[in-house]
Design a protein around this motif. Sequence first.
Motif, PDB file in Angstrom:
ATOM      1  N   ARG A 267       0.834  -1.207   0.000  1.00  0.00           N
ATOM      2  CA  ARG A 267       0.000   0.000   0.000  1.00  0.00           C
ATOM      3  C   ARG A 267       0.868   1.256   0.000  1.00  0.00           C
ATOM      4  O   ARG A 267       0.407   2.340  -0.356  1.00  0.00           O
ATOM      5  CB  ARG A 267      -0.935  -0.018   1.212  1.00  0.00           C
ATOM      6  N   ASP A 268       2.116   1.085   0.394  1.00  0.00           N
ATOM      7  CA  ASP A 268       3.091   2.177   0.334  1.00  0.00           C
ATOM      8  C   ASP A 268       3.541   2.320  -1.129  1.00  0.00           C
ATOM      9  O   ASP A 268       4.162   1.397  -1.681  1.00  0.00           O
ATOM     10  CB  ASP A 268       4.278   1.854   1.233  1.00  0.00           C
ATOM     11  N   PRO A 269       3.277   3.450  -1.780  1.00  0.00           N
ATOM     12  CA  PRO A 269       3.646   3.612  -3.194  1.00  0.00           C
ATOM     13  C   PRO A 269       5.136   3.410  -3.456  1.00  0.00           C
ATOM     14  O   PRO A 269       5.528   2.869  -4.497  1.00  0.00           O
ATOM     15  CB  PRO A 269       3.208   5.044  -3.512  1.00  0.00           C
ATOM     16  N   GLU A 270       5.972   3.863  -2.518  1.00  0.00           N
ATOM     17  CA  GLU A 270       7.411   3.694  -2.694  1.00  0.00           C
ATOM     18  C   GLU A 270       7.778   2.212  -2.704  1.00  0.00           C
ATOM     19  O   GLU A 270       8.611   1.767  -3.507  1.00  0.00           O
ATOM     20  CB  GLU A 270       8.159   4.420  -1.580  1.00  0.00           C
ATOM     21  N   ARG A 271       7.154   1.446  -1.815  1.00  0.00           N
ATOM     22  CA  ARG A 271       7.427   0.006  -1.769  1.00  0.00           C
ATOM     23  C   ARG A 271       6.934  -0.669  -3.052  1.00  0.00           C
ATOM     24  O   ARG A 271       7.587  -1.566  -3.581  1.00  0.00           O
ATOM     25  CB  ARG A 271       6.720  -0.599  -0.555  1.00  0.00           C
ATOM     26  N   ARG A 272       5.763  -0.266  -3.530  1.00  0.00           N
ATOM     27  CA  ARG A 272       5.239  -0.842  -4.753  1.00  0.00           C
ATOM     28  C   ARG A 272       6.157  -0.523  -5.936  1.00  0.00           C
ATOM     29  O   ARG A 272       6.319  -1.350  -6.841  1.00  0.00           O
ATOM     30  CB  ARG A 272       3.820  -0.343  -5.018  1.00  0.00           C
ATOM     31  N   ALA A 273       6.756   0.643  -5.915  1.00  0.00           N
ATOM     32  CA  ALA A 273       7.670   1.015  -6.992  1.00  0.00           C
ATOM     33  C   ALA A 273       8.976   0.239  -6.906  1.00  0.00           C
ATOM     34  O   ALA A 273       9.655   0.049  -7.921  1.00  0.00           O
ATOM     35  CB  ALA A 273       7.943   2.516  -6.948  1.00  0.00           C
ATOM     36  N   HIS A 274       9.341  -0.219  -5.697  1.00  0.00           N
ATOM     37  CA  HIS A 274      10.601  -0.948  -5.491  1.00  0.00           C
ATOM     38  C   HIS A 274      10.341  -2.167  -4.596  1.00  0.00           C
ATOM     39  O   HIS A 274      10.682  -2.161  -3.406  1.00  0.00           O
ATOM     40  CB  HIS A 274      11.659  -0.039  -4.865  1.00  0.00           C
ATOM     41  N   PRO A 275       9.722  -3.217  -5.133  1.00  0.00           N
ATOM     42  CA  PRO A 275       9.444  -4.422  -4.331  1.00  0.00           C
ATOM     43  C   PRO A 275      10.727  -4.986  -3.730  1.00  0.00           C
ATOM     44  O   PRO A 275      11.777  -4.965  -4.373  1.00  0.00           O
ATOM     45  CB  PRO A 275       8.831  -5.391  -5.346  1.00  0.00           C
ATOM     46  N   GLN A 276      10.638  -5.488  -2.501  1.00  0.00           N
ATOM     47  CA  GLN A 276      11.839  -5.903  -1.781  1.00  0.00           C
ATOM     48  C   GLN A 276      12.002  -7.413  -1.666  1.00  0.00           C
ATOM     49  O   GLN A 276      12.945  -7.882  -1.034  1.00  0.00           O
ATOM     50  CB  GLN A 276      11.849  -5.261  -0.390  1.00  0.00           C
ATOM     51  N   ASN A 277      11.090  -8.174  -2.229  1.00  0.00           N
ATOM     52  CA  ASN A 277      11.258  -9.621  -2.236  1.00  0.00           C
ATOM     53  C   ASN A 277      10.451 -10.213  -3.381  1.00  0.00           C
ATOM     54  O   ASN A 277       9.706  -9.505  -4.075  1.00  0.00           O
ATOM     55  CB  ASN A 277      10.860 -10.249  -0.896  1.00  0.00           C
ATOM     56  N   MET A 282       6.070 -10.415  -7.512  1.00  0.00           N
ATOM     57  CA  MET A 282       5.046 -11.165  -8.224  1.00  0.00           C
ATOM     58  C   MET A 282       3.689 -10.476  -8.144  1.00  0.00           C
ATOM     59  O   MET A 282       2.940 -10.433  -9.125  1.00  0.00           O
ATOM     60  CB  MET A 282       4.959 -12.584  -7.670  1.00  0.00           C
ATOM     61  N   ILE A 283       3.361  -9.938  -6.974  1.00  0.00           N
ATOM     62  CA  ILE A 283       2.072  -9.254  -6.823  1.00  0.00           C
ATOM     63  C   ILE A 283       2.015  -8.015  -7.703  1.00  0.00           C
ATOM     64  O   ILE A 283       1.011  -7.757  -8.379  1.00  0.00           O
ATOM     65  CB  ILE A 283       1.835  -8.899  -5.346  1.00  0.00           C
ATOM     66  N   VAL A 284       3.090  -7.244  -7.704  1.00  0.00           N
ATOM     67  CA  VAL A 284       3.126  -6.053  -8.556  1.00  0.00           C
ATOM     68  C   VAL A 284       2.977  -6.453 -10.017  1.00  0.00           C
ATOM     69  O   VAL A 284       2.240  -5.821 -10.794  1.00  0.00           O
ATOM     70  CB  VAL A 284       4.432  -5.260  -8.321  1.00  0.00           C
ATOM     71  N   ALA A 285       3.663  -7.529 -10.418  1.00  0.00           N
ATOM     72  CA  ALA A 285       3.564  -7.995 -11.807  1.00  0.00           C
ATOM     73  C   ALA A 285       2.152  -8.472 -12.126  1.00  0.00           C
ATOM     74  O   ALA A 285       1.628  -8.207 -13.209  1.00  0.00           O
ATOM     75  CB  ALA A 285       4.568  -9.115 -12.047  1.00  0.00           C
ATOM     76  N   ALA A 286       1.527  -9.174 -11.188  1.00  0.00           N
ATOM     77  CA  ALA A 286       0.173  -9.670 -11.417  1.00  0.00           C
ATOM     78  C   ALA A 286      -0.830  -8.540 -11.563  1.00  0.00           C
ATOM     79  O   ALA A 286      -1.835  -8.667 -12.274  1.00  0.00           O
ATOM     80  CB  ALA A 286      -0.240 -10.598 -10.279  1.00  0.00           C
ATOM     81  N   ASP A 287      -0.575  -7.419 -10.892  1.00  0.00           N
ATOM     82  CA  ASP A 287      -1.497  -6.285 -10.930  1.00  0.00           C
ATOM     83  C   ASP A 287      -1.360  -5.445 -12.202  1.00  0.00           C
ATOM     84  O   ASP A 287      -2.199  -4.571 -12.460  1.00  0.00           O
ATOM     85  CB  ASP A 287      -1.284  -5.395  -9.701  1.00  0.00           C
ATOM     86  N   GLU A 288      -0.315  -5.688 -12.969  1.00  0.00           N
ATOM     87  CA  GLU A 288      -0.116  -4.917 -14.200  1.00  0.00           C
ATOM     88  C   GLU A 288      -1.105  -5.362 -15.268  1.00  0.00           C
ATOM     89  O   GLU A 288      -1.302  -6.566 -15.470  1.00  0.00           O
ATOM     90  CB  GLU A 288       1.313  -5.098 -14.730  1.00  0.00           C
ATOM     91  N   PRO A 289      -1.749  -4.427 -15.964  1.00  0.00           N
ATOM     92  CA  PRO A 289      -2.664  -4.817 -17.052  1.00  0.00           C
ATOM     93  C   PRO A 289      -1.939  -5.641 -18.113  1.00  0.00           C
ATOM     94  O   PRO A 289      -0.834  -5.301 -18.534  1.00  0.00           O
ATOM     95  CB  PRO A 289      -3.138  -3.466 -17.614  1.00  0.00           C
TER      96      PRO A 289
END
Length: 511
Positions: A267-277, A282-289
Amino acid sequence: MVWREASLTGHRDGPTVARMNPALATPPSPQAPARPLRQLSDLPGPKGWPVVGNTLQVKLSQLHLDMERWLAEYGPMLKVRLGRNDLMVVSDHEINGQLFRDRPDGFRRPSQLLETVVEMGIKPGVFSAEGESWANQRRMVMASFSPTHVRAYFPALLRVTERLKKRWLQSMGQPGGLDLQAELMRYTVDAISGLAFGKDTNTLESDDDVIQQHLDKIFPALWRRTNAVIPYWRYFKLPVDRELDRSVKFVNEAIKGFVGDARERLRDPERRAHPQNLLEGMIVAADEPGSGVNDDDVVGNVFTLLLAGEDTTATSLSWMLYLLTRNPEALRKATEEVDRVMGLAEQAQPWTPEKMADLDYIEACANEAMRLKPVGPFHVVEALKDGVVGDVAVPKGTVIFMILRHDNLNERCFPNAQDFRPERWLEQGAAAGAMNPKRVSMPFGAGPRVCPGRYLALLEIKMAMAMLLQNFEIEGIDTPDGGEAQELMSFTMIPVGLKIRLKRRPAATAT
């Protein structure tokens, strides 16, 4: 190429031995007549029984040994009938290497594996996925397991290694020694959980209902069910099947917790921009259209990484330690390298990825252990189209057993092949030539589907070995009957019942 699309009545030019044993081959004359392809039915093999074929002549827990025995009797290519299916068995490392490289277009994992995974309640991950689904997941997983990513995880892995050291120090003098495989599985579960999911499972400091105890039931069950002749569990369930259902449910619930925690962090935009594990990535990639990856793919890869990350690395470490204790000179050299690179326990230098990279002899020991005792002594693929393997016409749907250890123990490929000799991985010229050890021994597979976690696995092995040799002396590794360690095939090839006896290494005796 050992594989190509072909008519099943096609021909190929020249002798086929060049593709099977180049050391013995004579180059064909340009005028040599075309030679007909062999058919699967032409291959030699053990005589089977009516209806069941060779099914009752193999033991599932020793399937790799039965196949190796038949290869020694019938030659480098043979046919085996298990149930109603004729299987092709191949031992030549060049052919096997090409089969690896011809995935995923020419071959896939057996369809029965994916069916079994889904039936057990496990979402398919990159290990069992195929086609476009595999390609989407593979890109995501490979990026997360890059050397750069693994390097960033080093401090967390160091904490896990320190926990293992603390656990073993507290276990000094335990009667009968420690269950080596179980101890190392706790270590590898904690390591993969931290890297992949950002979750500190801490099985090393807990004796509660830890996730490892459930994972230990799932891998063997997957092996049994994939190879079962009769799927009895579809009609009635034994106590072992009900325990399996509970374990799968427990791990699935744990994964849901991992995913929920990761989504909260993202939920932190900075974390979403730079996933740490890996999980966050994978979650960020799955959320991409248009990503081609969904939440089921995320869950499947979490499950896959927990299973594969725990079992294979722990088993490789167990075999490596067993072989070192039976080769005292190699153990001495490994200890001397740790002392030289890392320092003695009382004056140990700070651990860094660079120092791990300098443990060349330890890595050679790992490679040699994986040559002699690969956790995957064979690999199974299924042909996606009609084609040719070696000089044999292979119809679509044919299942091929790639026996990977056969050439590892072949004197033509490795002089004194039965000996544990790590130096062969360090010798001048080892990185070049047709008989390069890394071209023959393929513990991580090869080609597009090579194991994405191989860098992490080697780092875990080096860190565990450095910690052990820096702080402990191995009094012995015992087998249940006092003889040689027995190999048990249970999806991976594990040593049976090894117990390790340790004592604190006195500074005065350190070299």
